[in-house]
Scaffold this active site. Sequence first.
Site, PDB file in Angstrom:
ATOM      1  N   GLU A  54      44.517  40.301  35.922  1.00 59.20           N
ATOM      2  CA  GLU A  54      44.583  39.163  36.829  1.00 59.20           C
ATOM      3  C   GLU A  54      44.521  39.611  38.286  1.00 59.20           C
ATOM      4  O   GLU A  54      43.924  38.921  39.130  1.00 59.20           O
ATOM      5  CB  GLU A  54      45.886  38.375  36.610  1.00 59.20           C
ATOM      6  N   CYS A  89      52.459  39.171  37.431  1.00 63.48           N
ATOM      7  CA  CYS A  89      51.168  38.549  37.733  1.00 63.48           C
ATOM      8  C   CYS A  89      51.342  37.077  38.077  1.00 63.48           C
ATOM      9  O   CYS A  89      50.535  36.496  38.808  1.00 63.48           O
ATOM     10  CB  CYS A  89      50.221  38.698  36.549  1.00 63.48           C
TER      11      CYS A  89
END
Length: 372
Positions: A54, A89
């Site tokens: 990500e 994330c």
Amino acid sequence: MTTLEHLIVALSLAKKAKRKDIKGNPFVGAIVVDEKGTIIGSGYHQKWGEKHAEVFAIEEALQSSNSLENCTLFVTLEPCSHFGKTPPCTDLIIASGIKKVIVGSLDPNPNVSGFTLLQQKGIDITLLEKPEAISLNKIFFTNHKKNKPFVRLKLAATLDGKIADYTGASKWITNEASRAYLHTHIRTAVDAVISTAKTVIEDQATLNIRISNSPSTELNAVIIDRTGTLLAPAQGAHPIFYSRVTTKVFIVTAPGAIDKNRQLPAHTEIIETPFTTNGEIDLDTLGKELLQKGLYSVLIEAGAMFSAYLLSKNWVNELDYFIGSKLLLDSNAKAGLDIAQSTPLQNAAPLTLLASMSFENDMYLHYAIEAL
């Protein structure tokens, strides 16, 4: 492109990682797609302890757009929400302004709750569970769901199911091409081979990787040896104790079987695990110990009794079955699996064929034994 097609792109990125580089972590791919359906950021988890997929995708997307509010993040595994080797994330996703996330599979790690957290932050997050995303991380999922390594069991038998003749001779049940495939494609895919002291001593086994026209490659060995017979003086020159640089021989004994002050061969370590009065190993403890040693995927190459025991305890995930092009036709020959129990047919373990191939006249069948 459709939502599913975008997720497939993310999966293709995840597959770019090399397991040796991320060992212990999952395969993950991610893309950021703008409101026109154009991919403006992409990435995959490349190395253990470094940036997640990500992060790569969002950082790249921010290079071409100051705002990602109208973008969608596609990621093959639920984003992490805890501090590990890297920050969560979920924090980056929230800070980026992304309002929509499509996830291909949920993370089995109980420390991860990214899906719920992003929902609570008002982000439109959807699980589009894709079997391929789960299969890609079968080792990671097994490690966290079962608290044990992903276990493959190799069996090489004649067409009538024998692994040795009446004298115990087993070289060779299968042909050279079958054995080459074992070393090139199966032993190279695991972190260790597990066997028993009895099998290792009888076969004078090294359990390393031997590929034609290449030097032998070392591989971790885990030897189930309740009383420590492999450490007897008579076994001092056993080939399992070959010169190692990056791997070990782990000898699994009952508690107190080996004096803690005893001098061990180089690159040898004792793992103490409870055994029952019948000499059966505590598999729950063994699984946890092996994970702590960084052995996330293992291959069983052992005798008929130990192999059958592991199967009967539902400890095996996949079966690598090599059928040698031979018939022994001998009731005194050794059967491939040996266990003292009676099982009705309706209780037989179902198998799913993953792959099959032939090596000259031999056959190789690769089965899944249990669903993840």
